[in-house]
Design an enzyme around this catalytic site. Structure first.
Site, PDB file in Angstrom:
ATOM      1  CB  THR A   2      -4.861   1.958   6.547  1.00  0.00           C
ATOM      2  OG1 THR A   2      -4.154   1.523   5.509  1.00  0.00           O
ATOM      3  CG2 THR A   2      -4.353   1.201   7.878  1.00  0.00           C
ATOM      4  CB  SER A  28      -0.888  -0.022   1.298  1.00  0.00           C
ATOM      5  OG  SER A  28      -1.752   0.996   1.143  1.00  0.00           O
ATOM      6  CB  CYS A  34       1.845 -14.915 -10.119  1.00  0.00           C
ATOM      7  SG  CYS A  34       0.196 -14.354  -9.345  1.00  0.00           S
ATOM      8  CB  CYS A  42      -5.035 -11.891 -15.019  1.00  0.00           C
ATOM      9  SG  CYS A  42      -4.511 -12.979 -13.570  1.00  0.00           S
ATOM     10  CB  CYS A  60       0.349  -9.415 -16.226  1.00  0.00           C
ATOM     11  SG  CYS A  60       1.258 -10.450 -15.031  1.00  0.00           S
ATOM     12  CB  CYS A 109      -1.138  -7.407  -8.851  1.00  0.00           C
ATOM     13  SG  CYS A 109      -1.477  -7.965 -10.541  1.00  0.00           S
ATOM     14  NE  ARG A 116      -3.545  -7.568  -2.792  1.00  0.00           N
ATOM     15  CZ  ARG A 116      -4.563  -8.003  -3.279  1.00  0.00           C
ATOM     16  NH1 ARG A 116      -5.103  -7.734  -4.440  1.00  0.00           N
ATOM     17  NH2 ARG A 116      -5.587  -8.653  -2.154  1.00  0.00           N
TER      18      ARG A 116
END
Length: 535
Positions: free
Chosen positions: A333, A51, A504, A510, A481, A507, A297
């Site tokens: 958050t 984040s 990978c 896809c 991606c 995130c 992410r």
């Protein structure tokens, strides 16, 4: 097949992010006699957390009143805000910071480090926390209610056979299952569909955030400085913006957010981020520095109108799993912690923990009141940058009292086909800063997967990839991606889709942006995936 081992608790929480850990802490504060378990698919707590992050401290003050005496390892008081509109060669600094982005009194943190800091405080209260436990599927009782989760098997080969050391996943059963998986949670997606939780809400929307942590030469960093921008490198019809957060120890966190409702099938979120780093205001800051960690992410952005029902028989949703991020504030958050505490208070108020009634409680809370005020701001940008800015000013001035609500549609449906897509002028520049490409970026994510395990990116029909998708969209999975997972390769059998699952970074882009919705992200073995450091 032998019978699975079973562990039983009053409550099991899926996900050791800020929502899940805050929930567990608050529940044990209120009802220490309840047995509470938190499971986390990452190898260590915080390893999958990425984040910005600037946090509003109010909910944390309420949860842990003395936390400022022993703060998380990365925790820098906000000192200065800047908000810019960028062009390719320069920019304009706003004389006034938008109200939601004013950060006086807030803190810049590493959310991953903060979660690693929260975990032992939960354990001190008696919460059991199990990293490396990937919840593969929900469990149901005879009445059809959720009654826990099944942990994925370990030691399964790519072809489905059992390798030496195979271990059958255990069943964790509980009176209430709390889903705190973050954006586009694997179990949440299944349960939303099964229980029709989104029947009365708009489709959820998402962005992708790509972030790097840099170590810079001494003297460049101004601890507490917060920089946000919009404009270049995005075109006026693509939602995008940047952040640079100045930390301690000569470090900066830098990132770029691209809305996954973008239209151009040739748009590459990763390249947009790398271009932003080469802006003449940014590149001099980074030159001579080095990347410490990097990752990506999905970010949940649908807001008030996209919130599904957050309760179902035996389970409830909190945090980004529910979709509580405040987009104009660029913060979630505080909402995650609030929702976790609210869920704990809801369960603690009952003789026996039960999910019923939590949806109404959340919707009547300050969590939803905050989202309702800003519900029209992000959707307004679907009509372009300049309309979005005017709409944002109106919605801010009226505190969201407009008598209308802009609707949301699935992100994948915005993608235009090649023969109808506009070709915006990108004005991209030559890149010289690291990383050189996406594969080099994966190195900084420290992602690890045993390559001899079932592929966790399930494509329902790869023939579509080679024929229909190639013709209509040019295989955009190769571009959206951020980790180079998808490739169209040519061999003696012809063209085929190659899935580099070991790259990978989890995130979920896809699963969200695929225009045919034939890609499903499922959990790999527990402990697999990125190992983010201070992201």
């Amino acid at each position: 097949m032998s019978e699975r081992d079973v562990m039983e608790y009053d409550v099991v929480t899926v996900g050791a992010g800020p929502a899940g850990l805050s929930f567990a802490i608050r529940l044990k504060q209120l009802k220490p006699e309840l047995s509470v378990c938190v499971i986390e698919k990452a190898s260590t707590i915080g390893a999958h957390i990425l984040s910005g992050a600037v946090i509003e401290p109010g909910p944390l003050d309420e949860l842990l009143p003395g936390w400022r005496d022993n703060p998380p390892p990365v925790c820098v008081p906000a000192a200065e805000d800047e908000f810019w509109h960028l062009t390719r060669t320069g920019g304009t600094k706003f004389p006034v910071i938008p109200p939601g982005m004013a950060n006086h009194g807030n803190f810049i943190v590493s959310l991953g480090a903060m979660c690693a800091w929260l975990a032992p405080q939960a354990e001190a209260l008696g919460v059991e926390i199990y990293p490396g436990f990937a919840a593969a599927e929900p469990l149901f009782d005879e009445a059809g209610a959720v009654c826990g989760v099944r942990i994925g098997d370990m030691g399964v080969a790519r072809d489905g056979s059992h390798k030496p050391g195979y271990t059958q996943g255990i069943d964790i059963r509980a009176k209430v299952t709390v889903l705190a998986e973050g954006a586009r949670g694997h179990l949440t997606k299944q349960l939303v569909r099964k229980f029709g939780l989104d029947a009365e809400s708009d489709p959820q929307n998402f962005s992708i955030g790509i972030k790097e942590l840099w170590q810079l030469p001494a003297g460049r960093v101004k601890p507490g400085k917060i920089f946000h921008s919009f404009g270049w490198p995005a075109d006026t019809k693509t939602y995008g913006g940047s952040f640079i957060y100045h930390l301690d120890k000569d470090r900066v966190a830098i990132g770029y957010v691209s809305g996954l409702d973008y239209r151009d099938p040739n748009y590459q979120p990763y390249e947009a981020f790398q271009q932003f780093k080469h802006h003449p205001m940014v590149k001099p800051l980074l030159e001579g520095g080095e990347i410490l960690s990097a990752g990506a992410r999905a970010i949940v952005t649908g807001g008030w109108q996209s919130l599904p029902k957050v309760e179902m028989p035996g389970a409830l949703l909190i945090g980004d799993t529910a979709g509580l991020l405040n987009v104009p504030k660029v913060k979630g958050t505080h909402q995650a912690i609030r929702s976790g505490m609210l869920a704990a208070e809801h369960l603690a108020a009952q003789d026996a923990p039960a999910s019923a009634g939590f949806d109404a409680r959340l919707r009547a809370s300050p969590v939803m009141a905050e989202l309702k005020k800003v519900r029209n701001i992000k959707p307004g940008f679907k009509k372009g940058l300049w309309f979005g800015l005017l709409n944002s000013a109106w919605e801010t001035a009226t505190a969201g009292l407009s008598p209308w609500t802009w609707r949301c549609k699935p992100d994948w449906s915005s993608l235009q086909k090649l023969d109808e897509a506009e070709k915006p002028r990108r004005d991209y520049v030559e890149r010289t800063l690291p990383p050189r490409d996406r594969l080099a970026g994966v190195y900084f994510a420290a992602t690890e997967h045993d390559e001899d395990q079932p592929v966790h990116l399930k494509v329902a029909n790869t023939d579509i990839c080679i024929s229909q998708c190639a013709e209509e969209y040019g295989n955009p999975c190769q571009r959206f991606c951020p980790a180079g997972v998808y490739e169209i390769v040519q061999d003696e059998q012809g063209k085929r889709l190659q899935i580099n699952a070991a790259n990978c970074v989890h995130c979920k882009t896809c699963d969200i942006k695929d225009p045919y919705q034939i890609i499903t992200w499922v959990t790999p073995e527990g402990g697999s995936g990125p190992n983010y450091q201070n992201l």
